[in-house]
Design a protein around this motif. Sequence first.
Motif, mmCIF file in Angstrom:
data_model
loop_
_atom_site.group_PDB
_atom_site.id
_atom_site.type_symbol
_atom_site.label_atom_id
_atom_site.label_comp_id
_atom_site.label_asym_id
_atom_site.label_seq_id
_atom_site.Cartn_x
_atom_site.Cartn_y
_atom_site.Cartn_z
ATOM 1 N N LEU A 195 -9.771 -91.746 -30.822
ATOM 2 C CA LEU A 195 -9.796 -92.263 -32.188
ATOM 3 C C LEU A 195 -10.736 -91.435 -33.051
ATOM 4 O O LEU A 195 -11.716 -90.867 -32.561
ATOM 5 C CB LEU A 195 -10.263 -93.720 -32.193
ATOM 6 C CG LEU A 195 -9.377 -94.723 -31.451
ATOM 7 C CD1 LEU A 195 -10.084 -96.066 -31.349
ATOM 8 C CD2 LEU A 195 -8.032 -94.879 -32.141
ATOM 9 N N GLU A 227 -4.693 -99.026 -43.858
ATOM 10 C CA GLU A 227 -3.461 -98.711 -43.130
ATOM 11 C C GLU A 227 -3.699 -97.761 -41.963
ATOM 12 O O GLU A 227 -2.900 -97.706 -41.026
ATOM 13 C CB GLU A 227 -2.431 -98.118 -44.093
ATOM 14 C CG GLU A 227 -1.896 -99.133 -45.101
ATOM 15 C CD GLU A 227 -0.973 -98.504 -46.115
ATOM 16 O OE1 GLU A 227 -0.737 -97.279 -46.018
ATOM 17 O OE2 GLU A 227 -0.490 -99.226 -47.000
ATOM 18 N N ARG A 228 -4.799 -97.012 -41.996
ATOM 19 C CA ARG A 228 -5.087 -96.073 -40.908
ATOM 20 C C ARG A 228 -5.812 -96.734 -39.738
ATOM 21 O O ARG A 228 -5.984 -96.117 -38.689
ATOM 22 C CB ARG A 228 -5.932 -94.904 -41.436
ATOM 23 C CG ARG A 228 -5.184 -93.984 -42.381
ATOM 24 C CD ARG A 228 -5.904 -92.665 -42.535
ATOM 25 N NE ARG A 228 -7.185 -92.804 -43.220
ATOM 26 C CZ ARG A 228 -7.347 -92.719 -44.545
ATOM 27 N NH1 ARG A 228 -6.303 -92.509 -45.314
ATOM 28 N NH2 ARG A 228 -8.537 -92.847 -45.085
ATOM 29 N N ILE A 229 -6.246 -97.971 -39.914
ATOM 30 C CA ILE A 229 -7.026 -98.642 -38.879
ATOM 31 C C ILE A 229 -6.188 -98.872 -37.617
ATOM 32 O O ILE A 229 -5.094 -99.416 -37.664
ATOM 33 C CB ILE A 229 -7.576 -99.992 -39.393
ATOM 34 C CG1 ILE A 229 -8.544 -99.769 -40.555
ATOM 35 C CG2 ILE A 229 -8.267 -100.759 -38.261
ATOM 36 C CD1 ILE A 229 -9.752 -98.921 -40.211
ATOM 37 N N LYS A 230 -6.738 -98.432 -36.482
ATOM 38 C CA LYS A 230 -6.091 -98.630 -35.183
ATOM 39 C C LYS A 230 -6.931 -99.496 -34.249
ATOM 40 O O LYS A 230 -6.420 -100.016 -33.255
ATOM 41 C CB LYS A 230 -5.843 -97.273 -34.511
ATOM 42 C CG LYS A 230 -4.878 -96.365 -35.252
ATOM 43 C CD LYS A 230 -4.690 -95.052 -34.498
ATOM 44 C CE LYS A 230 -3.716 -94.128 -35.226
ATOM 45 N NZ LYS A 230 -3.539 -92.844 -34.483
ATOM 46 N N ALA A 231 -8.214 -99.621 -34.556
ATOM 47 C CA ALA A 231 -9.116 -100.368 -33.673
ATOM 48 C C ALA A 231 -10.099 -101.188 -34.498
ATOM 49 O O ALA A 231 -10.564 -100.741 -35.552
ATOM 50 C CB ALA A 231 -9.880 -99.412 -32.764
ATOM 51 N N HIS A 264 -10.146 -94.412 -38.095
ATOM 52 C CA HIS A 264 -9.260 -95.311 -37.350
ATOM 53 C C HIS A 264 -9.959 -96.621 -36.990
ATOM 54 O O HIS A 264 -9.321 -97.535 -36.465
ATOM 55 C CB HIS A 264 -8.799 -94.659 -36.041
ATOM 56 C CG HIS A 264 -7.864 -93.513 -36.222
ATOM 57 N ND1 HIS A 264 -7.765 -92.467 -35.315
ATOM 58 C CD2 HIS A 264 -6.972 -93.238 -37.207
ATOM 59 C CE1 HIS A 264 -6.855 -91.609 -35.735
ATOM 60 N NE2 HIS A 264 -6.364 -92.051 -36.875
ATOM 61 N N ARG A 296 -0.146 -106.833 -33.880
ATOM 62 C CA ARG A 296 -0.081 -105.685 -34.791
ATOM 63 C C ARG A 296 -0.470 -104.386 -34.078
ATOM 64 O O ARG A 296 -0.656 -103.352 -34.709
ATOM 65 C CB ARG A 296 -1.009 -105.917 -35.990
ATOM 66 C CG ARG A 296 -0.518 -107.007 -36.937
ATOM 67 C CD ARG A 296 -1.549 -107.306 -38.014
ATOM 68 N NE ARG A 296 -1.854 -106.142 -38.834
ATOM 69 C CZ ARG A 296 -1.236 -105.834 -39.972
ATOM 70 N NH1 ARG A 296 -0.265 -106.609 -40.412
ATOM 71 N NH2 ARG A 296 -1.580 -104.766 -40.664
ATOM 72 N N ASN A 297 -0.606 -104.473 -32.752
ATOM 73 C CA ASN A 297 -0.936 -103.317 -31.908
ATOM 74 C C ASN A 297 -2.301 -102.708 -32.222
ATOM 75 O O ASN A 297 -2.511 -101.505 -32.041
ATOM 76 C CB ASN A 297 0.151 -102.239 -32.015
ATOM 77 C CG ASN A 297 1.482 -102.712 -31.461
ATOM 78 O OD1 ASN A 297 1.531 -103.338 -30.411
ATOM 79 N ND2 ASN A 297 2.552 -102.427 -32.189
ATOM 80 N N LEU A 298 -3.219 -103.540 -32.674
ATOM 81 C CA LEU A 298 -4.582 -103.079 -32.913
ATOM 82 C C LEU A 298 -5.397 -103.207 -31.629
ATOM 83 O O LEU A 298 -5.251 -104.175 -30.877
ATOM 84 C CB LEU A 298 -5.230 -103.906 -34.025
ATOM 85 C CG LEU A 298 -4.676 -103.648 -35.425
ATOM 86 C CD1 LEU A 298 -5.083 -104.770 -36.373
ATOM 87 C CD2 LEU A 298 -5.169 -102.305 -35.957
ATOM 88 N N MET A 299 -6.229 -102.217 -31.367
ATOM 89 C CA MET A 299 -7.120 -102.253 -30.216
ATOM 90 C C MET A 299 -8.379 -103.025 -30.602
ATOM 91 O O MET A 299 -9.006 -102.719 -31.622
ATOM 92 C CB MET A 299 -7.484 -100.831 -29.781
ATOM 93 C CG MET A 299 -6.316 -100.029 -29.265
ATOM 94 S SD MET A 299 -6.786 -98.350 -28.749
ATOM 95 C CE MET A 299 -6.788 -97.517 -30.337
ATOM 96 N N TYR A 312 -10.734 -93.396 -26.388
ATOM 97 C CA TYR A 312 -9.462 -93.903 -26.902
ATOM 98 C C TYR A 312 -8.853 -92.977 -27.951
ATOM 99 O O TYR A 312 -7.941 -93.380 -28.675
ATOM 100 C CB TYR A 312 -9.650 -95.321 -27.453
ATOM 101 C CG TYR A 312 -9.997 -96.302 -26.355
ATOM 102 C CD1 TYR A 312 -9.009 -96.952 -25.627
ATOM 103 C CD2 TYR A 312 -11.332 -96.538 -26.015
ATOM 104 C CE1 TYR A 312 -9.328 -97.828 -24.599
ATOM 105 C CE2 TYR A 312 -11.665 -97.410 -24.987
ATOM 106 C CZ TYR A 312 -10.658 -98.053 -24.281
ATOM 107 O OH TYR A 312 -10.988 -98.910 -23.252
#
Length: 223
Positions: A167, A6-10, A171, A113-116, A165
């Motif tokens: 991060l 759930e913390r993944i952003k990229a 992330h 999902r707004n993931l980089m 970025y």
Amino acid sequence: MEDWVERIKAIVFDWDGTIVDTMPLKIENASRIFKKYYGVSCKNTRESYKKHSGVSRKELFNLIAKDNIGKGLSGFEFSKISAEFTLRNINSYKSSTVFNEKYRDVFTWLMKRNLMLFISSSAVKEEIVKLAILLNIKDCFLEILGSFGNFRKGKHHINYIKKNYALSTDHIMFVGDEKADMRLSGRLGIMCVGVTNGKSKSSLEMGFADYVIQDLTELRGVL
């Protein structure tokens, strides 16, 4: 593990063998080049390429040369055969199917999902970008990172992404197809997903993979 996901952003993707199936073409092109300039048998070059694959092109070609002609390449030699290698590869990609079209939907889903999304490869950036444009997937990625000099796949690319970025380690997720990818990501403390593409699942798990999937279409199940 679920909280970590759930913390993944990229998501950082390996290129060869993960997004595109270009390795057989590259191995064949390298074997022809080393035969042309140094008389090395195609079989021996193929074996050396597979043995050392995963490092930067300059290091790879020097290792192939040391295996087969007993010495490394001069700067001039490397520049000459590297340029020819890039040209041969690009021409090969135009006449071959190297991309699974189902992956396009995966990238679209991830972006929604707004993931980089990033590409991190030991290959030359110019070559990756040209193929990404040819496949019409370049715009799926915020950046395409190739390897040159001391800026290489692994710690250098990950630190660059973190710094530029904003991060942190937790992330980032790395997706790759080699045991070396899993070990490297594990040492960096990054969640890693192994893509088997016909390889042994256990070999990737032993290489520190947090998840193992057959191909990128199964990435939805991880996230």
